[in-house]
Write a protein that holds these residues in place. Sequence first.
Motif: not given
Length: 956
Positions: A747, A751-752, A754-756, A768-769, A911
């Motif tokens: 995951y 997603n590192s 893509k999301l962050a 972040d996560f 966030s």
Amino acid sequence: MVILHLAIILPFLFAIAAPILHKLLPRVHVGWLMLPVPAALFAYMLSLIPVIRDKGFQEGTIAWMPSLGVDVHVYADGLALLFALLITGIGSLVLLYSIYYLDKNREKLVRFYVSLMLFMGAMLGLVLSDNLMVLYGFWELTSISSFLLIAFWHEREKSLYGAMKSLVITVFGGLAMFSGFLLLYVMTGTFSIRELIAGVPAIAGHDLFVPAMLLILLGAFTKSAQFPFHIWLPDAMEAPTPVSAYLHSATMVKAGIYLVARMSPIFAGEALWLWLVSGLGLLTLVYGSFRALKQIDLKSMLAFSTISQLGLVMSLFGLGSAAALYTGTPQAEFFSKATMAALFHLLNHAIFKGTLFMVVGIVDHETGTRDIRKLGGLMAVMPITFTIAMIGSFSMAGIPPFNGFLSKEMFFTAVLNIRSMDLYGMDAWGTLFPVIAWVASVFTFIYSMLLVFRTFGGKAQFDKLEKKPHEAPLGLLLSPVVLATLAIVFGLFPNLASYSLIEPAMAAVHPGLLGPGEQFMVSISLWHGFTTELFMTAGVVALGIVLFLLHKRSAVLNQPLFVKATLNKSYDGGLSMMDRVSHAITRVYMTGSIRHYMIYIFAFLILALGLTLFGQNAFSIDTSGFAEMSFYEGAIMLALVLASIAVLFVNSRLMAIILTGAVGYLVSLFFVIFRAPDLALTQLSVETVSVALFLLCFYHLPKLKKELVSLRFKLGNLIIALGVGATMTLVALSASRTKPFESISHYFLENSYKLAGGKNVVNVILVDFRGFDTMLEIVVLGIASFGIYALIKVKLKEDGLESAPGQSRAALPLEAYKSNDVILKTLAKLTIVIILGFSLYMFYMGHNHPGGGFIGALMASAALLLMGMSFGMKKVDRFMPLNFQKLTALGILIALLTGIGSFVFDAPFLSHAFDYFDVPIIGELELATATLFDLGVYLTVIGVAMTIIFTIGRDQ
């Protein structure tokens, strides 16, 4: 609604701003700077009355930890609004009163108002929270802030005792309540109060339902001073009178009442709820009113009076819960009148009790005593105060036409009505309820008359007073005049509150009792004919007057209770016994030897993990999936083992430190081989700084004793070391053998970016996560560094080595570490610049490449340490003239503010956001809010490392 959240946040913001405002405006009383907060919030809450009356509620959500079901969901219904109006309205009047009560030149006003604002914000958060976890957080914050307020005059032993007693008892209840909340979550899977109420039919018969109810009631009873947990409230009267007027009339003690009212829709159908809440409430009512008769201190009299009145309100909420048994029938509204009486008396009690606390404060302020034996004849010199006291006392006694008379009549109606229940044995035992209520009302009448006529009437004894009595200034009189006026207004025009406050609050307590669009009938009148309640009141007044006249002559009424075994003695004895037992146990294992402590910890680790591993039959090794060991890995492993074994055989501390550092550096080589550059850089930096800190400590250690290099000593160390190593190896091998859960590494890898917006997965996880974990870690680091600083500062002070004011820290013994090596100084000049530059590079590029705030900060600390060792700490002072403790605090604050900033964009706490921008010359540039968070980490770690280095270096 953002404004609802702001209503909670605003007091906290002003608590932070109070010291700053005081420095900017030193001539202005801090109270005037704080007064606009509750006044503005009270006006806002008033504006919500028509909204909630029409719509039923106002709500808003800010995501915090949605994955755990914990969000800051603010929910303002009729019940929350009633309490919010009390918190802000009484709070405004208390703040105004405190400005004239507290001496600006003698009192530490900033500390007082900071604590008061914290308490106000916590109370608002408590009553407006829909999430049980958030409610619990605010609940405990009220305990902490009230502790600070009660202990405001901390130089007095009684103030500290009262504050500690209130904290111990209320926190004990709070933890029980927390357990009850967790049980509710286990049953329902939600922390939302609204969702819990909706799901009551599904959990009513659950095995955990009654235990959850009992634990939650324990929290409510301790907070609202119900018998036998009432013992903290009289001792809390050591607080300044404004604190007593606020906490113990309208806010803190009402938190337990609020919890019972809020939880009633969930537990009202349980017989045990009705009996416990109403029965314990009535017991508290009669006990508190009887004890109030025997007090000679006016505030103590009001303390037991408050206990009594809280019992009255609690019993009414218990009786009102009977309405849940008749949902959908005409009897439902009949029994719900007890809830109506509870809510109305809640309002009335805040008014007349706030009035009386302020009156007692005026008497104490103007005469120098609260001893009723020294007072008397004050009505001649304090006529306005006497008038206010008479209104408040008559209202509390239940005499018309004041507001207390109306709610007391409604109380009588409720206890008379409950006899008609044919459930839970009420038809047999219900007769006791009106009898107990009537007797307690007689006692209430007597102490109310004592309070006003023994203080202001009778013979003057001005020669016994510390001050010459005179009427209070207008500033002190204004707040109680407003409250006394409200006592008259709500007595003559009670329906002003009927459908604006009482009916919406009833709808919140009994949400399923009426159909859609229906309303409770809330009609309160001063005259309702010649009823049983009226005759009961006449009997109260008649017998009360007789007993009041006999009070001085009757030992039963005026002499203290002399009982060998009391609740207070049990509390003191219990604490004393626990203290003795803990000291006895502690003396056994607290030897002062760090080695012994490490042995205890590691031995427990070996036993706990080892026995669990084999007891659960979880030990298994499968070598089929292991990779082959390369030559380089084998060589490093051999060197690592040899270095570890060598530590056992050296007899020099310096060599042991060097070998331990070598083990750490060899481990970092493994990280390099396994392609984990972030871990390798971190390990190298940590080892470098750690070895330097070891050497600093080594400088101060005494000479090595023979027994510390003996074979027996080393053999013990070897056994513990082998045990820990073998245990952790077995745990690692067993864990790699079985994987009950799917790995989450995929995951993060997917997603590192893509999301962050980061390519360095390790750094993205940290900032972040799993940013919340990192934030707590830097807080722990900061606390540890402050602890080291404080401990060594105390030692320096004891040894007389603390630096004088204005003396540079460079003048302290750390300067002894300055090197005279010319080659080291020459190389250091270039190396320090390279390391610091690389540190900044690692910090900035860490989001996409190996590095990050933690690694960069460790490198910067190593560079500063090298500068200090090469050129002396004066050079570090000139190069970076900072207070490193403040730098640590700044770093934590930046990280915290970065997390809070996400609320502005309606996103969960911490966030992060990122985007790409075209910058002239540079080109495309990524900007991420995670960099700000990482900056907080960077500054914190530098502050922590340098604080420890400077502090240890100062210690001779």
